[in-house]
Design a protein around this motif. Structure first.
Motif, PDB file in Angstrom:
ATOM      1  N   LEU A  28      74.670   3.234  50.337  1.00 54.98           N
ATOM      2  CA  LEU A  28      73.953   2.070  51.216  1.00 54.98           C
ATOM      3  C   LEU A  28      72.570   2.445  51.911  1.00 54.98           C
ATOM      4  N   GLU A  29      71.814   1.316  52.318  1.00 59.80           N
ATOM      5  CA  GLU A  29      70.635   1.576  52.776  1.00 59.80           C
ATOM      6  C   GLU A  29      71.663   1.956  53.654  1.00 59.80           C
ATOM      7  N   ASP A  31      69.841   1.164  56.855  1.00 57.33           N
ATOM      8  CA  ASP A  31      70.217  -0.855  57.470  1.00 57.33           C
ATOM      9  C   ASP A  31      71.433  -1.110  57.252  1.00 57.33           C
ATOM     10  N   ASP A  32      71.743  -1.456  56.047  1.00 60.76           N
ATOM     11  CA  ASP A  32      73.089  -1.922  55.305  1.00 60.76           C
ATOM     12  C   ASP A  32      74.342  -1.782  56.421  1.00 60.76           C
ATOM     13  N   ASP A  35      74.425  -2.536  60.023  1.00 60.12           N
ATOM     14  CA  ASP A  35      74.823  -3.518  59.801  1.00 60.12           C
ATOM     15  C   ASP A  35      76.317  -4.199  59.502  1.00 60.12           C
ATOM     16  N   ALA A  36      76.917  -3.599  58.823  1.00 60.26           N
ATOM     17  CA  ALA A  36      78.172  -3.838  58.574  1.00 60.26           C
ATOM     18  C   ALA A  36      79.118  -3.038  59.785  1.00 60.26           C
TER      19      ALA A  36
END
Length: 169
Positions: A28-29, A31-32, A35-36
């Motif tokens: 995933l990116e 940032d993602d 965030d997770a």
């Protein structure tokens, strides 16, 4: 080979005998991914949690993900593996850095062959005109052996009759 993913564990919960974490697609990116992890830590059964570790992973082939490997590094490795699949994972396991693996696949990859002897034969026939009367005397297996033992090439075998060859420059 499955998609590269990591299991990120909440260390506050872990240190208190509780399992709390999340599986994350490592491609995933960035940032993602971050965030997770932040969302998982926020939902900690221990209240305020800020430390995490990678307690499991899959889809990385022979590459070993460190418990405290940075998310950026894991993401970069996962993207390389998604791009180059099992060959990428084996290259990463072979080299000490992703930069070396990336350079090798971009600059030194000679191709995939059924055997190193097939590579030696193609290389020879593309380089020189062999008279028909001499062709049967050429020992491509011996040439392949010399190339490997002499350090001219290194190989990664991914399956029966699937040998990836790299120049050792």
């Amino acid at each position: 080979m499955c998609e590269p993913r990591i299991y990120v564990a909440d260390l506050a919960a872990y240190n208190n005998g509780k399992l709390h974490g999340v599986w994350i697609d490592a491609a995933l990116e960035l940032d993602d991914i971050q965030d997770a992890v932040a969302k998982m830590l926020k939902a900690s059964p221990e209240g305020f949690a800020e430390e995490y570790a990678i307690h499991d992973y899959e889809g990385f082939g022979s590459y070993r993900v460190s418990e405290y490997e940075g998310l950026e590094s894991v993401h970069e490795v996962a993207c390389f593996i998604e791009e180059h699949e099992e060959l990428g994972a084996e290259l990463l396991a072979h080299f000490s850095s992703i930069d070396e693996a990336r350079t090798d696949i971009d600059e030194n990859y000679a191709g995939c062959y059924e055997s190193v002897a097939d590579f030696a034969e193609e290389l020879t026939e593309d380089s020189v005109q062999i008279p028909e009367s001499l062709a049967r005397y050429i020992d491509y297996n011996a040439m392949a052996y010399d190339m490997e033992v002499g350090g001219d090439i290194f190989t990664i075998e991914l399956g029966h009759r699937e040998v990836h060859i790299f120049w050792s420059r």
